[in-house]
Design a protein around this motif. Structure first.
Motif, mmCIF file in Angstrom:
data_model
loop_
_atom_site.group_PDB
_atom_site.id
_atom_site.type_symbol
_atom_site.label_atom_id
_atom_site.label_comp_id
_atom_site.label_asym_id
_atom_site.label_seq_id
_atom_site.Cartn_x
_atom_site.Cartn_y
_atom_site.Cartn_z
ATOM 1 N N ILE A 148 5.833 -4.729 -19.428
ATOM 2 C CA ILE A 148 4.467 -5.079 -18.236
ATOM 3 C C ILE A 148 3.462 -3.485 -18.550
ATOM 4 C CG2 ILE A 148 2.964 -5.924 -15.642
ATOM 5 C CD1 ILE A 148 5.239 -8.522 -16.311
ATOM 6 N N GLY A 149 2.528 -3.656 -18.810
ATOM 7 C CA GLY A 149 1.657 -2.230 -18.086
ATOM 8 C C GLY A 149 0.541 -2.398 -17.038
ATOM 9 N N GLN A 150 0.081 -2.054 -15.784
ATOM 10 C CA GLN A 150 -0.797 -1.778 -15.130
ATOM 11 C C GLN A 150 -0.612 -0.745 -14.017
ATOM 12 O OE1 GLN A 150 0.842 -4.739 -12.168
ATOM 13 N NE2 GLN A 150 -0.652 -4.628 -10.968
ATOM 14 N N ALA A 151 -3.010 -1.097 -13.976
ATOM 15 C CA ALA A 151 -3.391 0.251 -13.535
ATOM 16 C C ALA A 151 -3.526 -0.243 -12.233
ATOM 17 C CB ALA A 151 -3.965 0.577 -14.552
ATOM 18 N N GLY A 152 -4.063 0.467 -10.980
ATOM 19 C CA GLY A 152 -4.148 0.376 -9.561
ATOM 20 C C GLY A 152 -5.287 0.980 -9.297
ATOM 21 N N PHE A 153 -5.945 0.598 -8.390
ATOM 22 C CA PHE A 153 -7.349 1.659 -7.595
ATOM 23 C C PHE A 153 -7.206 0.802 -6.228
ATOM 24 C CE2 PHE A 153 -11.912 2.705 -6.395
ATOM 25 C CZ PHE A 153 -11.565 3.839 -6.069
ATOM 26 N N TRP A 154 -7.448 1.405 -5.492
ATOM 27 C CA TRP A 154 -7.213 1.593 -4.486
ATOM 28 C C TRP A 154 -8.430 2.160 -3.401
ATOM 29 C CZ3 TRP A 154 -4.389 -2.363 -1.802
ATOM 30 C CH2 TRP A 154 -3.160 -2.811 -2.044
ATOM 31 N N PRO A 155 -9.857 1.780 -3.795
ATOM 32 C CA PRO A 155 -10.752 2.880 -3.325
ATOM 33 C C PRO A 155 -10.518 2.610 -1.594
ATOM 34 C CG PRO A 155 -11.238 -0.081 -3.544
ATOM 35 C CD PRO A 155 -10.335 0.168 -4.090
ATOM 36 N N VAL A 156 -10.436 1.563 -0.753
ATOM 37 C CA VAL A 156 -9.778 2.488 0.527
ATOM 38 C C VAL A 156 -8.046 0.838 0.716
ATOM 39 C CG1 VAL A 156 -11.710 1.585 1.826
ATOM 40 C CG2 VAL A 156 -11.192 -0.273 0.921
ATOM 41 N N GLN A 157 -7.817 1.515 2.025
ATOM 42 C CA GLN A 157 -6.292 1.662 1.884
ATOM 43 C C GLN A 157 -6.215 -0.534 1.675
ATOM 44 O OE1 GLN A 157 -4.497 2.642 5.011
ATOM 45 N NE2 GLN A 157 -5.265 4.693 5.831
ATOM 46 N N ASN A 158 -6.636 -1.028 1.867
ATOM 47 C CA ASN A 158 -6.861 -2.763 2.687
ATOM 48 C C ASN A 158 -7.291 -3.037 1.156
ATOM 49 O OD1 ASN A 158 -9.094 -1.964 3.628
ATOM 50 N ND2 ASN A 158 -9.795 -4.017 4.110
#
Length: 445
Positions: free
Chosen positions: A394-404
């Protein structure tokens, strides 16, 4: 053509999710524990549900840290209640597409929502707290009780060293654990539910989740040595009372003991946890009397953390060996012979970049005893070889523009599925045809 369709689905889903995120207010809307403590999400989580050292301590101490402001509680001789009701909401919107669609089914399955959870969590009274999760289930279209953990904790000393001890009442083996190398809180944190998945996994890897009631005791000595012992009974939410076990494949006879032992150590900037956990289950399938199936699932695990300035590397690994004697299943004609075993390995590494970006790579593998009846040929879900062997990445990328709020995309690739790379089901389907793209927006408020 198949790859083009998959790319098109991914692109359209990303556009939709970016649009959703763009209208989310740039505010730190935070869940139950933040409302209770006044702390930001990243104090307890490096990447929800990954816990930081502070988050692990907070959970071990019974979720009882409170904001010290004088106006946040109503206090009396026999009463201490937070003024702010500790409730929060988790909303998960997603889209999942496989390389080749499942025959007779739509490809590109939207989850709107994939999951909607309500949390009531925090301090109940001094030394007593909990987390109660209710989740909307999309296929059944109703709410059900999800991961729940209520605990009592206090401190004393042993050999002049601090000894934390407590009690836990929960509904899933490993949900009481504070590390992210065990099943309940292990990777993948979120994933699609519509793509085909391998047919075999150890019982402890979610097979009892929300279907049992457990009571246990735990302790942490000198902030290094952790031990937990919990016993579980079947409770079958939605089943008849008293329990008959009909239509339920696992009906625990007596109690199922769960054990956990771990050591954590910090040196320099490095943190390491190594441990073992497991469960023993004696069960009568689809009833409360008759021949029994027995499962013994011992496991070893580790968790490693290393900051690099404001960035962070986290690594988790777990190996589970399951020994099963399926006498009840064999007597019912659903297995070719009683004795089986499974070997399951999982590992993941995540690099957290400035608390806004996450990049994860993961490896999973299951091997075990072939059984032409237990793992029979069937389109998509079956095995031509009667084998449980599956593996992939599995390859995954995430982006948190704000903490929630998280925007995430993941790709799952199989090197083997239900025993083979090609024509694994006996109906011409290859393992790679179950490769999937998963995109989601995860809102916590």
């Amino acid at each position: 053509m198949k790859q083009g369709m998959l790319a098109c689905t991914l692109l359209s889903s990303l556009v939709l999710l970016v649009s959703i995120v763009s209208v989310c207010p740039d505010a730190h809307a935070v869940p139950s524990f933040t409302r209770q403590t006044g702390l930001q999400c990243n104090v307890c989580h490096s990447n929800p549900p990954e816990l930081t050292a502070f988050g692990r301590k907070f959970k071990l101490e019974g979720y009882t840290l409170t904001d010290k402001k004088a106006d946040t509680t109503v206090e009396g001789k026999d009463l201490k209640i937070n003024r702010y009701f500790p409730i929060s909401v988790m909303l998960l919107l997603s889209d999942t597409a496989t390389t080749t669609h499942v025959p007779g089914a739509q490809n590109g399955t939207a989850g709107f929502p994939q999951q909607l959870s309500l949390f009531l969590a925090g301090e109940i009274s001094p030394h007593l707290g909990g987390m109660v999760q209710g989740t909307y289930d999309h296929p059944s279209d109703h709410f059900t009780l999800d991961n729940t953990d209520i605990r009592y904790a206090k401190h004393t000393t042993l050999g002049s060293k601090d000894l934390l001890y407590g009690l836990t009442a929960n509904n899933s083996p490993t949900v009481e654990d504070v590390w992210n190398s065990t099943p309940s809180w292990g990777y993948p944190w979120i994933s699609g539910e519509s793509a085909p998945s391998p047919s075999a996994q150890p019982l402890i890897l979610g097979g009892l989740a929300q279907d049992v009631a457990g009571l246990g005791a735990y302790t942490m000595w000198n902030d290094h040595l952790y031990a937990d012992f919990t016993v579980y009974r079947s409770e079958h939410a939605g089943g008849p009372q008293p329990l008959t076990g009909t239509t339920f494949p696992i009906n625990i006879q007596g109690v199922a003991p769960y054990w956990r032992l771990a050591w954590q150590q910090t040196w320099g900037l490095n943190y390491l946890e190594v441990g073992t956990y497991g469960i023993h289950v004696s069960s009568t399938p689809n009833g409360v009397g008759g021949p029994r199936d027995t499962y013994v699932d011992p496991a070893i695990d580790l968790q490693y953390e290393r900051p690099f300035g404001v960035n962070l590397l986290t690594v988790h690994a777990s190996y589970i060996y399951e020994k099963s004697d399926l006498n009840g299943t064999f007597a019912a004609g659903a297995a070719a012979f009683p004795s089986h075993h499974l070997n399951t390995f999982r590992a993941d590494a995540t690099y957290h970049l400035r608390r806004r970006y996450t990049f994860t790579v993961a490896r999973f593998s299951t091997t075990g005893t072939a059984d032409p009846i237990l793992f029979a040929p069937a389109p998509v879900t079956g095995s031509l070889l009667g084998s449980p062997n599956s593996s992939g990445f599995i390859g995954q990328a995430g982006f948190w523009p704000v903490q929630n709020v998280e925007l995430t995309a993941a790709y799952t690739a199989y090197t083997k599925f239900n025993g083979a790379n090609q024509n694994y089901d006996g109906s011409g389907r290859d393992a790679s045809e179950n490769n999937s793209v998963y995109v989601a927006v995860w809102l916590n408020f």
